[in-house]
Write a protein that holds these residues in place. Structure first.
Motif, PDB file in Angstrom:
ATOM      1  N   MET A  11       0.836  -1.188   0.000  1.00  0.00           N
ATOM      2  CA  MET A  11       0.000   0.000   0.000  1.00  0.00           C
ATOM      3  C   MET A  11       0.874   1.243   0.000  1.00  0.00           C
ATOM      4  N   LYS A  12       0.308   2.359  -0.424  1.00  0.00           N
ATOM      5  CA  LYS A  12       1.034   3.615  -0.452  1.00  0.00           C
ATOM      6  C   LYS A  12       1.191   4.180   0.959  1.00  0.00           C
ATOM      7  N   ASN A  13       2.120   5.103   1.084  1.00  0.00           N
ATOM      8  CA  ASN A  13       2.343   5.755   2.372  1.00  0.00           C
ATOM      9  C   ASN A  13       1.431   6.980   2.464  1.00  0.00           C
ATOM     10  N   TYR A  14       0.169   6.737   2.790  1.00  0.00           N
ATOM     11  CA  TYR A  14      -0.801   7.824   2.839  1.00  0.00           C
ATOM     12  C   TYR A  14      -0.493   8.779   3.996  1.00  0.00           C
ATOM     13  N   ARG A  15      -0.730  10.048   3.759  1.00  0.00           N
ATOM     14  CA  ARG A  15      -0.594  11.041   4.811  1.00  0.00           C
ATOM     15  C   ARG A  15      -1.917  11.772   5.053  1.00  0.00           C
ATOM     16  N   TYR A  16      -2.689  11.944   3.968  1.00  0.00           N
ATOM     17  CA  TYR A  16      -3.934  12.704   4.039  1.00  0.00           C
ATOM     18  C   TYR A  16      -5.131  11.762   3.859  1.00  0.00           C
ATOM     19  N   ILE A  17      -6.076  11.826   4.797  1.00  0.00           N
ATOM     20  CA  ILE A  17      -7.272  10.984   4.721  1.00  0.00           C
ATOM     21  C   ILE A  17      -8.484  11.891   4.555  1.00  0.00           C
ATOM     22  N   LEU A  18      -9.179  11.731   3.432  1.00  0.00           N
ATOM     23  CA  LEU A  18     -10.320  12.571   3.089  1.00  0.00           C
ATOM     24  C   LEU A  18     -11.608  11.788   3.319  1.00  0.00           C
ATOM     25  N   PHE A  19     -12.537  12.363   4.060  1.00  0.00           N
ATOM     26  CA  PHE A  19     -13.774  11.674   4.410  1.00  0.00           C
ATOM     27  C   PHE A  19     -14.989  12.286   3.716  1.00  0.00           C
ATOM     28  N   ASP A  20     -15.773  11.435   3.100  1.00  0.00           N
ATOM     29  CA  ASP A  20     -17.111  11.799   2.659  1.00  0.00           C
ATOM     30  C   ASP A  20     -17.952  12.032   3.920  1.00  0.00           C
ATOM     31  N   LEU A  21     -19.135  12.619   3.780  1.00  0.00           N
ATOM     32  CA  LEU A  21     -19.993  12.866   4.934  1.00  0.00           C
ATOM     33  C   LEU A  21     -21.175  11.900   4.984  1.00  0.00           C
ATOM     34  N   ASP A  22     -22.107  12.017   4.051  1.00  0.00           N
ATOM     35  CA  ASP A  22     -23.314  11.181   4.054  1.00  0.00           C
ATOM     36  C   ASP A  22     -22.967   9.713   3.825  1.00  0.00           C
ATOM     37  N   GLY A  23     -23.315   8.869   4.775  1.00  0.00           N
ATOM     38  CA  GLY A  23     -23.063   7.445   4.638  1.00  0.00           C
ATOM     39  C   GLY A  23     -21.663   7.023   5.029  1.00  0.00           C
ATOM     40  N   THR A  24     -20.817   7.999   5.367  1.00  0.00           N
ATOM     41  CA  THR A  24     -19.445   7.702   5.772  1.00  0.00           C
ATOM     42  C   THR A  24     -19.180   8.185   7.193  1.00  0.00           C
ATOM     43  N   LEU A  25     -19.575   9.413   7.485  1.00  0.00           N
ATOM     44  CA  LEU A  25     -19.477   9.938   8.842  1.00  0.00           C
ATOM     45  C   LEU A  25     -20.825   9.922   9.549  1.00  0.00           C
ATOM     46  N   ILE A  26     -21.900  10.091   8.784  1.00  0.00           N
ATOM     47  CA  ILE A  26     -23.246  10.147   9.375  1.00  0.00           C
ATOM     48  C   ILE A  26     -24.243   9.336   8.557  1.00  0.00           C
ATOM     49  N   TYR A  27     -25.316   8.916   9.223  1.00  0.00           N
ATOM     50  CA  TYR A  27     -26.511   8.423   8.543  1.00  0.00           C
ATOM     51  C   TYR A  27     -27.429   9.621   8.379  1.00  0.00           C
ATOM     52  N   SER A  28     -27.663  10.009   7.144  1.00  0.00           N
ATOM     53  CA  SER A  28     -28.371  11.254   6.865  1.00  0.00           C
ATOM     54  C   SER A  28     -29.633  11.070   6.034  1.00  0.00           C
ATOM     55  N   HIS A  29     -30.005   9.813   5.786  1.00  0.00           N
ATOM     56  CA  HIS A  29     -31.108   9.575   4.850  1.00  0.00           C
ATOM     57  C   HIS A  29     -32.440  10.132   5.329  1.00  0.00           C
ATOM     58  N   MET A  30     -32.624  10.249   6.630  1.00  0.00           N
ATOM     59  CA  MET A  30     -33.901  10.738   7.141  1.00  0.00           C
ATOM     60  C   MET A  30     -34.197  12.132   6.594  1.00  0.00           C
ATOM     61  N   GLY A  31     -33.238  13.045   6.772  1.00  0.00           N
ATOM     62  CA  GLY A  31     -33.442  14.407   6.295  1.00  0.00           C
ATOM     63  C   GLY A  31     -33.448  14.514   4.787  1.00  0.00           C
ATOM     64  N   ILE A  32     -32.629  13.703   4.123  1.00  0.00           N
ATOM     65  CA  ILE A  32     -32.566  13.733   2.661  1.00  0.00           C
ATOM     66  C   ILE A  32     -33.868  13.228   2.048  1.00  0.00           C
ATOM     67  N   PHE A  33     -34.381  12.131   2.539  1.00  0.00           N
ATOM     68  CA  PHE A  33     -35.649  11.596   2.026  1.00  0.00           C
ATOM     69  C   PHE A  33     -36.773  12.614   2.193  1.00  0.00           C
ATOM     70  N   ASN A  34     -36.846  13.223   3.370  1.00  0.00           N
ATOM     71  CA  ASN A  34     -37.898  14.213   3.618  1.00  0.00           C
ATOM     72  C   ASN A  34     -37.758  15.415   2.696  1.00  0.00           C
ATOM     73  N   GLY A  35     -36.508  15.800   2.415  1.00  0.00           N
ATOM     74  CA  GLY A  35     -36.276  16.912   1.503  1.00  0.00           C
ATOM     75  C   GLY A  35     -36.730  16.598   0.091  1.00  0.00           C
ATOM     76  N   PHE A  36     -36.454  15.383  -0.378  1.00  0.00           N
ATOM     77  CA  PHE A  36     -36.891  15.000  -1.716  1.00  0.00           C
ATOM     78  C   PHE A  36     -38.411  14.895  -1.799  1.00  0.00           C
ATOM     79  N   ARG A  37     -39.026  14.347  -0.778  1.00  0.00           N
ATOM     80  CA  ARG A  37     -40.490  14.246  -0.782  1.00  0.00           C
ATOM     81  C   ARG A  37     -41.128  15.635  -0.854  1.00  0.00           C
TER      82      ARG A  37
END
Length: 218
Positions: A1-27
């Motif tokens: 593996m590479k010698n990673y130094r920087y770790i980039l995180f997505d938010l929805d589905g990676t740091l949080i469960y956010s589907h509740m608010g997203i579903f309501n917004g789409f509806r």
């Protein structure tokens, strides 16, 4: 593996469960546009990509109509949906361990930064991030690749030093465009197992425990 130094995180589905608010917004938005909202299974595919992409790709709207739907979505999301989420198990402990080990952490999300910052602060993520990057409600940074590219620019990080952590093909595709390796976590919103084996995914982990062990005990 590479010698990673920087770790980039997505938010929805990676740091949080956010589907509740997203579903309501789409509806809310679909009703305002005179369309019937589909069930949760269909709406699940809307977690991850940009709102414009979702309204155009999954609901067949032209650009002008999608912009109107996006505006309606944000009406309800700004006051309600932004708070309808919860952290994924192991997130805070994982961020703490990686920071202690000397990794430079950042949030790279397609969610508008104005909302992402509030969520990161609310759940205690912000102190661990050296950069927080998201799309703009003005249409800036419209793709995952543009978000990742901007994150690397702010960190002054080379592509081969970075690892993108996400949960769907959109994270992997964006990372691949930027020449960045991507690890998907099986805790989020991927549609199926096949999604973990395509789109340039470098690693797949069941959750934060495996990810942290991989990065710390490498």
């Amino acid at each position: 593996m590479k010698n990673y130094r920087y770790i980039l995180f997505d938010l929805d589905g990676t740091l949080i469960y956010s589907h509740m608010g997203i579903f309501n917004g789409f509806r809310y938005a679909l009703k305002a546009m005179g369309k019937e909202a589909p069930d949760d299974v269909y709406l699940r595919r809307c977690v991850g990509p940009s709102l414009m992409y979702s309204f155009q790709t999954f609901f067949g709207m032209d650009e002008e109509t999608a912009r109107g739907a996006t505006a309606k979505y944000r009406e309800i999301y700004a006051v309600q949906g932004v708070w309808e989420n919860e952290p994924i198990e192991g997130v805070l402990e994982g961020l703490k361990r990686l920071k202690e080990e000397g990794y430079v952490l950042a949030m790279s999300t397609s969610k508008p930064l104005i909302y992402a910052e509030k969520i990161a602060e609310r759940h205690g993520f912000s102190p661990y991030f050296s950069a927080e990057v998201g799309s703009g409600i003005d249409g800036s940074l419209p793709t995952k690749a543009s978000v990742i590219e901007e994150t690397m620019k702010r960190l002054n990080a080379a592509a081969d030093e970075c690892l993108m952590i996400g949960d769907t093909k959109y994270d992997a595709e964006g990372a691949a465009i930027c020449g960045v390796d991507c690890a998907l976590l099986k805790v989020g919103y991927a549609a199926n197992e096949e999604e973990y084996r395509s789109h340039g995914v470098t690693y797949v982990f069941d959750g934060y425990k495996e990810l942290i062990e991989f990065l710390i005990e490498k």
